[in-house]
Design a protein around this motif. Structure first.
Motif: not given
Length: 300
Positions: A210-224
């Motif tokens: 399993p792979v979980r993606l952790r957004p960067h604090p500066s990433d906009a919501p919904g970017k991925y």
């Protein structure tokens, strides 16, 4: 804490941070100082840094305007992030007002550029770093600035909250903006993610992990969100959680150049740099870092 800079800390102290990396370091140091003796602290926190103060035992007075916070202050501690001019402007105000200025470097790249905005360079009186590699790099690049090595209290705190790697766990992918498309008209962070998903087994990660993606604090919501829709079942998005909690459940950690990769290495995780071969070389100094591109045949 190491370094003579600690002896000079007398209030009122002003902390100005936007990005999370330097904020976590600075807040850890201020917490330790306030636990040792009373210290007046004012803070201007914006962006990802704004929510971090609640994670520490602090007595701080928050300000909206840096100029107001600096009025009558004896010391400025500022971050050195990319996403805002807040910290740069704070150093300029401190310089103009004769306030002693300390800047926190939380990474290992682009040191000189961190102190320049629109052609204006404002260096601090001191630079604080939290590891020997950063100390060496900063000393070379800023020979006329006092460089102080402080204990990485934030890292120590994280390691206390992270257990040993699970025997059979998951991959935690630490996302971050690449700020370049490397000439391919696709943001670099998506290229690196695709490169990892295609070649992760080369790093010894079993197929189906399993792979979980952790957004960067500066990433906009919904970017991925779109990437996740186009790659159904390939990965999931990690819900908001402390970094230590996400690292605790991971056996492998992957990402480009985020400073959190260094925490993963310190926590004993097999840690993979996902920069593809057509990207600029990885600039992280940690020797334990596994470089995926070195494991993939150049014909692929």
């Amino acid at each position: 804490m190491q370094g003579s800079g600690v002896i000079q800390l007398e209030g009122p102290l002003v902390l100005v941070c936007h990005d999370a990396g330097a904020a976590n370091l600075a807040l850890s140091w201020i917490e330790a100082l306030q636990l040792a003796h009373p210290l007046e602290c004012r803070a201007v926190l914006q962006g990802p840094a704004a929510a971090l103060a609640a994670n520490f035992q602090l007595d701080i007075q928050t300000f909206v305007e840096t100029a107001s916070a600096l009025r009558g202050a004896s010391l400025l501690i500022s971050g050195t992030g990319w996403a805002s001019v807040l910290e740069h402007q704070a150093r300029a105000l401190a310089y103009a007002g004769g306030v002693h200025s300390i800047a926190v470097l939380d990474h290992w790249v682009n040191y000189r550029d961190r102190f320049a905005r629109n052609g204006q360079v404002v260096l601090p009186d001191e630079i604080w770093v939290a590891d020997h590699d950063a100390h060496t790099l900063a000393t070379r690049q800023f020979p006329d600035v006092k460089i102080v090595l402080q204990s990485n209290l934030y890292l120590q705190r994280q390691l206390r909250e992270i257990g040993p790697p699970p025997t059979i766990g998951e991959v935690l992918y630490l996302l971050e903006p690449a700020r370049s498309d490397w000439g391919r008209q696709i943001p670099g962070e998506f290229q690196a993610l695709d490169y990892f998903m295609q070649h992760s087994s080369r790093a010894g990660i079993p197929v189906g992990t399993p792979v979980r993606l952790r957004p960067h604090p500066s990433d906009a919501p919904g970017k991925y969100d779109r990437w996740l829709r186009e790659h159904t079942g390939a990965a999931t998005l990690a819900p908001p959680a402390p970094l230590a909690a996400d690292l605790d459940r991971a056996t492998w950690v992957a990402g480009c150049e985020t400073a959190a990769l260094a925490i993963a290495i310190a926590a004993g995780r097999r840690t993979v740099c996902t920069l593809p071969p057509w990207a600029p070389p990885c600039r992280l100094p940690q020797q334990e870092l596994i470089h995926l591109q070195k494991l993939v045949p150049t014909t692929q």
